[in-house]
Design an enzyme around this catalytic site. Structure first.
Site, PDB file in Angstrom:
ATOM      1  N   GLU A 131     -11.675   8.386  45.157  1.00 43.83           N
ATOM      2  CA  GLU A 131     -11.043   7.681  46.263  1.00 43.83           C
ATOM      3  C   GLU A 131     -11.223   6.174  46.053  1.00 43.83           C
ATOM      4  O   GLU A 131     -12.326   5.724  45.751  1.00 43.83           O
ATOM      5  CB  GLU A 131     -11.669   8.083  47.597  1.00 43.83           C
ATOM      6  CG  GLU A 131     -10.915   7.488  48.776  1.00 43.83           C
ATOM      7  CD  GLU A 131     -11.462   7.947  50.137  1.00 43.83           C
ATOM      8  OE1 GLU A 131     -10.953   7.467  51.151  1.00 43.83           O
ATOM      9  OE2 GLU A 131     -12.400   8.765  50.164  1.00 43.83           O
TER      10      GLU A 131
ATOM     11  N   GLY B 260     -21.065   4.568  49.949  1.00 45.28           N
ATOM     12  CA  GLY B 260     -22.203   5.260  50.518  1.00 45.28           C
ATOM     13  C   GLY B 260     -22.198   6.726  50.134  1.00 45.28           C
ATOM     14  O   GLY B 260     -23.224   7.296  49.767  1.00 45.28           O
ATOM     15  N   ALA B 261     -21.021   7.339  50.223  1.00 45.55           N
ATOM     16  CA  ALA B 261     -20.879   8.755  49.892  1.00 45.55           C
ATOM     17  C   ALA B 261     -19.399   9.080  49.857  1.00 45.55           C
ATOM     18  O   ALA B 261     -18.558   8.270  50.237  1.00 45.55           O
ATOM     19  CB  ALA B 261     -21.599   9.625  50.916  1.00 45.55           C
ATOM     20  N   MET B 262     -19.085  10.294  49.417  1.00 47.40           N
ATOM     21  CA  MET B 262     -17.689  10.692  49.266  1.00 47.40           C
ATOM     22  C   MET B 262     -17.531  12.156  49.650  1.00 47.40           C
ATOM     23  O   MET B 262     -18.309  13.001  49.221  1.00 47.40           O
ATOM     24  CB  MET B 262     -17.244  10.453  47.814  1.00 47.40           C
ATOM     25  CG  MET B 262     -15.820  10.873  47.514  1.00 47.40           C
ATOM     26  SD  MET B 262     -14.624  10.000  48.549  1.00 47.40           S
ATOM     27  CE  MET B 262     -13.308  11.202  48.560  1.00 47.40           C
TER      28      MET B 262
ATOM     29  N   ASN C 176     -15.592  14.631  48.913  1.00 51.45           N
ATOM     30  CA  ASN C 176     -14.888  15.581  48.040  1.00 51.45           C
ATOM     31  C   ASN C 176     -15.080  17.011  48.544  1.00 51.45           C
ATOM     32  O   ASN C 176     -16.192  17.424  48.854  1.00 51.45           O
ATOM     33  CB  ASN C 176     -15.435  15.498  46.610  1.00 51.45           C
ATOM     34  CG  ASN C 176     -15.938  14.117  46.260  1.00 51.45           C
ATOM     35  OD1 ASN C 176     -17.116  13.840  46.425  1.00 51.45           O
ATOM     36  ND2 ASN C 176     -15.068  13.269  45.797  1.00 51.45           N
TER      37      ASN C 176
ATOM     38  N   HIS D 102     -21.198  12.349  58.629  1.00 47.15           N
ATOM     39  CA  HIS D 102     -19.883  11.751  58.405  1.00 47.15           C
ATOM     40  C   HIS D 102     -19.116  12.490  57.307  1.00 47.15           C
ATOM     41  O   HIS D 102     -17.957  12.880  57.499  1.00 47.15           O
ATOM     42  CB  HIS D 102     -20.038  10.275  58.038  1.00 47.15           C
ATOM     43  CG  HIS D 102     -18.755   9.560  57.805  1.00 47.15           C
ATOM     44  ND1 HIS D 102     -18.105   8.833  58.780  1.00 47.15           N
ATOM     45  CD2 HIS D 102     -17.977   9.452  56.691  1.00 47.15           C
ATOM     46  CE1 HIS D 102     -16.995   8.320  58.286  1.00 47.15           C
ATOM     47  NE2 HIS D 102     -16.896   8.681  57.015  1.00 47.15           N
ATOM     48  N   GLU D 103     -19.758  12.686  56.166  1.00 47.86           N
ATOM     49  CA  GLU D 103     -19.051  13.324  55.053  1.00 47.86           C
ATOM     50  C   GLU D 103     -18.756  14.796  55.345  1.00 47.86           C
ATOM     51  O   GLU D 103     -17.696  15.308  54.974  1.00 47.86           O
ATOM     52  CB  GLU D 103     -19.854  13.187  53.754  1.00 47.86           C
ATOM     53  CG  GLU D 103     -20.216  11.755  53.377  1.00 47.86           C
ATOM     54  CD  GLU D 103     -19.043  10.791  53.371  1.00 47.86           C
ATOM     55  OE1 GLU D 103     -17.894  11.212  53.135  1.00 47.86           O
ATOM     56  OE2 GLU D 103     -19.267   9.587  53.604  1.00 47.86           O
TER      57      GLU D 103
END
Length: 868
Positions: free
Chosen positions: A120, A260-262, A264, A296-297
């Site tokens: 992303e 921070g994070a993703m 997927n 959040h993720e």
């Protein structure tokens, strides 16, 4: 630049020429010569017989169409154009890439000893040629091949469907994701990890395997992330009725990560900062941050994955909504008031500053050059506030009806912001036509409120005007639909029922016109209004409160946020007066009755410690600069420090009593314990400016049994420039130099060090064994702290701070332009400063602009700043 980057416009969106129903990927992983085979099923949607595929930095090895070698194509600068294609066909493309040379950390790259991906927004095109756009959704099957000893874990999206061994010590694992997704949600990880495992049983009775992968030796730092994940899954079922949809959910922590994070699908790749924690290495803030980001993720599984974005202009569709969801998650699990205060601090500080900068944009931008530049506080935090306003206008029940309708209509599709608002509107029956302007209009609105009490007719009138200042590209502004949450109090602190013409009136007023008046009747005495409760809209409020009214609200407002806000308004009033006085050569002065108001807060037996800690926390330097069109750096810095020293002196007895009474001999990650530590350490930050400060701070550092208290002591020593500072910093470095993530806290303190030779010390810190400019976390901690949190040294009239920033940005333009683009933001606001500083900052921006190889990430920001 040789090739001028071109802007894309939302109005020019066109649906894709083709669709890809499925893609079968095979990765043969090597450091410098990874082979990627991509076999896709493609169908023509329009009359075009040519297909454009995005691609960057790829070595093309083979193209086949339905089993035949294909030569009718063009390799372009940023992609591949294939001609004379049939209506339906199988596309086979083989490419080679070099993960170890990928310092931009987009696409497939090597992180430490592991392979991982970040796709992303537009990273998949660095892996293979593909329709790298969010409105092309396909089912992915991925086979990963690598050395079995070095990379025993081979991970990708979905469920595992096969594995086996190969010759030469290699092995393979195949994954299949049954849910169609755009390429930006693709993920691959290969490495040698420790794994924490658990199982979650969904509300329908399915067992989901949970796995968190961390670097070897870090397993004891993963349990909090697992607990947060389980809490997230449970909360999403209870609050939103949403259940997880795969057989396994995996989280991988990596050290080198731009974000921070993703999210997927099924395989979340995380910056290790938001996974690893124990009491020795992580602070309470880290623990809460991990809880929020894990949530959040995970919440993206529905708001972002199952329903994704039609195009990147719609980014807030998934991010603003998911930030709202993670904020609600944190508030339901912890202190709603404290979480709301912290969210609002970000909006009033950094987001309002972004609204006033050259990069000002609506939460749904109209124009983009580099999409990475629009992962902003406006899209995320203001986007969340826009969702919260919808929630305020509809209420929880109707909001949830809107969410259900949104998923019914758009599950498995790429949607728009308009689709979301339409679902909310249709499900609730509430007219949101004017409200839609929040998506397209940039800038921070200002609400000016005045009041009149009519004793004869027993009425109280509120007159409200709204005005949004011009922003780049938007000179003319329209009136917005602004929910204004209010409450009126009598002199005893009782809430007065709101009525108009004898009929009850809702406490949320609909502000829709440039000027509006509201008349409340049955009011026997002049009330004290509490306005913009819960920060019901992301606006600046102007109302002429006197000191007595603000002190009253600090004590009597029923809403905790309103109590905190009254205290902040009281502090702001006297900060502004003192900043003006200091700028004219005067001295700092604070009335004793204002100090006594905060003394009352400290002595309260009814308020939670976490809330008291927020009440006595001062506005940040960056928030204060947002109050001014032209910033006097020295006056603001002096006033903030003088205020802290003044409060420390006058409240020393109360702060000392609190500090000693809140000692905990055992470290617990529980919200009550966290709140007690927060108040105790805020007290220490004040006491550091008293005669006993050095002794108290050093004693806390030496006796600390947790990282929260350790860092609180070091931060206090840093801010107050105590004698013990250097010794504490040296001791910490000796203990933790082997652990870069823990050293990030040390680097952040070095970057924000207010001493006169801070820049020299920062440059020495860059030579530390734990520092690497190639690591985004290290860079953000040290360099980012200097640029954002060390105003006097960064803005030194010597110009050395600006020159240093320019040197770093020019270096990172070549290695990691995405991180460079985040670092440059403090330079973009150069027109807020005096002419000398403006000239020096502008010179650094002009040097960047003149680079032949200036990356799109920086090009867009530099040019917008220089155009203003």
């Amino acid at each position: 630049m040789a090739n001028m980057p071109q802007a894309k416009y939302r109005k020019d969106y066109q649906s894709p020429s083709h669709t890809i129903s499925n893609i079968n990927l095979t990765f043969d992983l090597y450091d410098r010569m990874t082979t990627v085979s991509a076999i896709s099923t493609v169908k023509q949607l329009k009359t075009e017989t040519s297909l454009y595929l995005d691609g960057e930095g790829l070595q093309l090895k083979e193209i086949q169409i339905s089993g035949e070698n294909w030569s009718n194509y063009e390799e372009l600068d940023a992609g591949l154009l294939i001609h004379q294609l049939p209506e339906e066909f199988e596309l086979r493309i083989i490419t080679e890439i070099s993960p170890i040379d990928n310092t931009a950390l987009e696409g497939l790259y090597k992180s430490g000893g592991a392979f991982c991906t970040q796709c992303e927004a537009e990273g998949f095109r660095r892996i293979t040629y593909y329709m790298d756009r969010p409105d092309v959704l396909a089912t992915f099957t991925t086979k990963v091949v690598a050395d079995q000893v070095e990379y025993p874990y081979l991970l990708s999206n979905g469920n595992k469907i096969g594995e086996g061994s190969l010759a030469n010590g290699r092995h393979w694992v195949q994954w299949q994701d049954p849910h169609p997704k755009p390429a930006y949600l693709f993920a691959l990880v290969a490495g040698n990890f420790d794994v924490l495992r658990d199982v979650f049983t969904t509300k329908s009775g399915r067992n989901v395997d949970l796995e968190i992968f961390v670097d070897r030796g870090n397993l004891d730092r993963a349990p909090h992330a697992m607990t947060s994940l389980i809490n997230s899954m449970k909360w999403d079922e209870e609050r939103f009725g949403l259940e997880y949809d795969l057989d396994i959910y995996m989280v991988v922590a990596v050290d080198f990560f731009n974000m921070g994070a993703m999210e997927n699908k099924g395989l979340n790749v995380f910056n290790s900062k938001y996974v690893l924690a124990n009491e020795k290495t992580a602070t309470d803030t880290d623990y809460l941050g991990i809880e929020a980001v894990i949530g959040h993720e995970y919440f993206h599984n529905w708001t972002g994955n199952r329903v994704t974005c039609r195009d990147w202009f719609q980014l807030s569709l998934k991010e603003g909504l998911t930030v709202f969801r993670d904020q609600e998650f944190s508030s339901d699990l912890g202190s709603r008031a404290v979480n709301r205060i912290n969210n609002v601090r970000v909006v009033r500080g950094a987001q309002f500053a972004e609204d006033a900068s050259p990069m000002s944009h609506p939460i749904r931008p109209e124009k983009v050059i580099e999409m990475n530049n629009f992962y902003t506080l406006t899209v995320y935090e203001k986007g969340s506030e826009v969702i919260r306003m919808i929630h305020t206008l509809l209420g929880e029940s109707k909001f949830q009806m809107g969410m259900k309708l949104y998923f019914q209509r758009h599950d498995g599709t790429a949607a728009t912001c308009e689709d979301f608002v339409a679902a909310m509107e249709d499900a609730s029956g509430v007219d949101l036509e004017q409200f839609r302007l929040w998506y397209s209009q940039s800038g921070t609105p200002k609400l000016t409120v005045s009041s009149v009490f009519d004793a004869e007719h027993k009425t109280f009138s509120l007159s409200v005007s709204q005005q949004t200042p011009a922003t780049p590209g938007q000179e003319e502004k329209q009136a917005l639909h602004i929910p204004l949450d209010i409450e009126l109090y009598d002199k005893h602190g009782a809430a007065i029922p709101l009525t108009s013409n004898g009929e009850p009136v809702h406490h949320v007023l609909d502000i829709k016109k440039p000027n509006q008046s509201f008349v409340f009747d049955g009011i026997d005495e002049a009330p004290i209004p509490s306005l913009l409760r819960e920060f019901s809209a992301p606006v600046k409020l102007e109302y002429d409160y006197d000191d007595k009214a603000l002190v009253f609200l600090m004590s009597h407002a029923k809403n905790d946020f309103a109590r905190w806000d009254a205290g902040q308004m009281l502090l702001a009033k006297y900060l502004k007066e003192n900043i003006a006085r200091i700028a004219d050569g005067g001295n700092f002065d604070m009335p004793l009755d204002v100090i006594d108001a905060f003394r009352g807060v400290l002595l309260s037996q009814s308020l939670e410690p976490a809330f008291i800690a927020e009440m006595i926390s001062l506005p940040s330097f960056n928030e204060v600069t947002g109050w001014y069109d032209t910033v006097n750096i020295e006056a603001i810095n002096f006033a903030l420090k003088a205020l802290k020293m003044n409060l420390a002196k006058e409240l020393e007895d109360e702060l000392t009593a609190i500090y000693h009474s809140l000692y905990q001999d055992k470290y617990l990650v529980e919200h009550e314990a966290i709140g007690m530590r927060a108040l105790r350490n805020i007290a220490l930050s004040y006491l550091a400016f008293t005669e006993t400060g050095n002794q108290l701070v050093e004693q806390q550092y030496r006796s600390s049994n947790n990282m929260t208290d350790t860092i609180a002591a070091m931060t206090a020593a840093n801010s107050a420039e105590l004698e013990c500072r250097d010794a504490l910093m040296a001791d910490y470095s000796e203990k933790w130099s082997h652990d870069g993530l823990v050293m990030d806290k040390w680097f952040a303190l070095q970057g924000s060090n207010p001493c006169n030779d801070a820049l020299a010390k920062l440059k020495l810190s860059m030579e530390h064994d734990a520092f690497s400019l190639k690591n985004p976390n290290r860079t953000r901690s040290l360099i980012g702290s200097f640029l954002n949190l060390n105003p006097v040294n960064f803005h030194s009239l010597s110009g050395e701070g600006y020159q240093f920033a320019g040197e770093i940005l020019r270096e990172m333009n070549e290695s990691n332009p995405q991180v460079a683009s985040r670092l440059i933001d403090p330079l973009l606001k150069f027109k807020k400063y005096d002419e000398i500083r403006q000239s020096m900052i502008k010179e650094e921006l002009l040097q960047l602009q003149a680079l032949d190889n200036l990356a799109k990430d920086l090009f867009e920001k530099v040019n917008k700043a220089l155009e203003m």
